[in-house]
Design an enzyme around this catalytic site. Structure first.
Site, PDB file in Angstrom:
ATOM      1  CE1 TYR A 292      -4.332   1.476   1.365  1.00  0.00           C
ATOM      2  CE2 TYR A 292      -2.733   3.181   1.903  1.00  0.00           C
ATOM      3  CZ  TYR A 292      -4.044   2.782   1.716  1.00  0.00           C
ATOM      4  OH  TYR A 292      -5.067   3.688   1.879  1.00  0.00           O
ATOM      5  CE1 TYR A 343      -5.501   4.962  -0.977  1.00  0.00           C
ATOM      6  CE2 TYR A 343      -7.328   6.528  -0.970  1.00  0.00           C
ATOM      7  CZ  TYR A 343      -6.392   5.771  -0.289  1.00  0.00           C
ATOM      8  OH  TYR A 343      -6.347   5.810   1.088  1.00  0.00           O
TER       9      TYR A 343
END
Length: 389
Positions: A292, A343
């Site tokens: 991430y 995202y």
């Protein structure tokens, strides 16, 4: 720790997603996006929506599971669960919770998902309108009003203590954008960058530049989880869950962590040992990783805190193509990640991990057998998992 989920007893059997766009470009509600991604994951698994009896999510998800079950036509919802807290720290945790549900018999087929419609709701990159809750009441009066400002302090401290450079942050961005060029789903497909592009991009919050920052996207992604026994009869090759961990340590979180002696870190050190112990492997056994990246600096710290290198050596680790497909020692974010694919609070990274294990990634790592996924570095709660072929 390590006994709640004996490895290889639970599988991911379906993945689904919507199209990914820049914020505000999808003309459907966040609820519609959630339903669409779930239906696509169920279809990918070769199941019917009536088979689903559990729903998991994270990050204060706005999509109520009882409403989803009604809209989708799920006849009985036996299990629903959400990882506590905001940010992207709960992605792997949602899958881990789904795994616990099916392994213990609380449910048979559980969907884990995340949906975002930043055009419909708030943009995550913008400052909140009020500072009257929690830690925000303490940081906003001093000008720390957006996520990039919070993580810029982590980045600057890492640079101060270890000599990390902006170009090393840029190596993460270049790798993610490179991988996105092979992925037609990616928002930044057709838009490669060089390290010079990174260095010349405008400063957002010193030392973080434009290309250090994740996208602001609309879309949804989902997976279906069930037991290994049930997975044998389904449409797709099962992807086995070797381990999943979640947790935190004292003083962790976006705002509470500034006084910690280990401030330039990802918070994953608190759970990484549990993950490796449960999986029965070490960082040397990982073939590909999905890490991430709200901001590039956090990838370096996540790599360090999972033991791929020593503390402070994350900058050197990502240089010279080491994290790039096809020849890198540890290719990361092979679909483009938060920086260049989309995202979706990092859930798209879990879908890419499944594709790598199925052998269907657009940047397929040759003979890949294991993949690490790490969700939400430096969030109050962080989660991770390891999957295998």
């Amino acid at each position: 720790m390590g006994e709640w989920l004996p490895k290889d007893n639970v599988c991911i059997v379906g993945v689904g997603e919507t199209e990914y766009t820049r914020h505000g470009q999808i003309k459907r509600s966040e609820f519609q996006l959630a339903c669409e991604a779930i239906l696509n994951a169920v279809d990918d698994a070769g199941l019917k929506i009536q088979d689903i009896d559990g729903i998991c999510s994270f990050s204060n998800d706005r999509n109520d599971p009882t409403l989803l079950a009604t809209a989708l036509g799920i006849p009985q919802l036996r299990f629903s669960n959400m990882v506590w807290g905001g940010g992207g720290g709960g992605g792997c945790g949602a899958v881990g919770n789904a795994a616990m549900a099916v392994y213990t018999g609380a449910a048979k087929y559980v969907v884990a998902f995340r949906a975002l419609a930043q055009g419909q709701f708030v943009r995550f990159g913008q400052a909140a309108a009020a500072a009257d809750f929690g830690a925000n009441g303490f940081n906003m009066p001093y000008g720390v009003i957006a996520p990039v400002q919070i993580f810029a302090m982590h980045a600057r401290r890492h640079m101060h203590e270890y000599g990390t450079t902006s170009r090393q942050f840029g190596a993460v961005s270049v790798a993610c954008y490179k991988h996105a060029q092979r992925n037609p789903r990616a928002v930044m497909y057709g838009r490669p960058i060089t390290i010079e592009d990174h260095q010349n991009s405008r400063m957002i919050a010193d030392p973080l530049r434009l290309y250090d920052c994740c996208l602001e996207s609309d879309g949804a992604a989902a997976v279906v989880v069930t037991t290994a026994d049930r997975a044998k009869d389904l449409k797709q090759r099962p992807v086995y869950l070797m381990a999943a961990a979640q947790g935190t340590g004292p003083g962790q979180g976006d705002f509470a962590s500034v006084n910690r002696p280990d401030y330039p870190s990802s918070n994953f050190k608190t759970i990484a040992d549990d993950l490796w112990k449960m999986a029965g492997i070490t960082p040397n056994d990982i073939d590909v990783a999905q890490i991430y990246e709200t901001f590039t600096c956090m990838v370096l710290m996540t790599i360090e805190d999972h033991g791929f290198c020593k503390k402070g050596e994350g900058g050197a680790f990502v240089e010279n193509g080491r994290i790039e497909w096809p020849d890198g020692e540890l290719p990361i974010n092979t679909s483009g990640g938060n920086l260049a694919e989309a995202y979706i609070h990092g859930f798209e990274l879990i879908n890419e991990a499944v594709r790598q294990m199925r052998g269907t990634s657009t940047c397929q790592v040759k003979d890949a057998e294991t993949c690490l996924v790490a969700s939400g570095p430096a969030s109050g709660t962080v989660t991770n998992l390891i999957v295998r072929r």
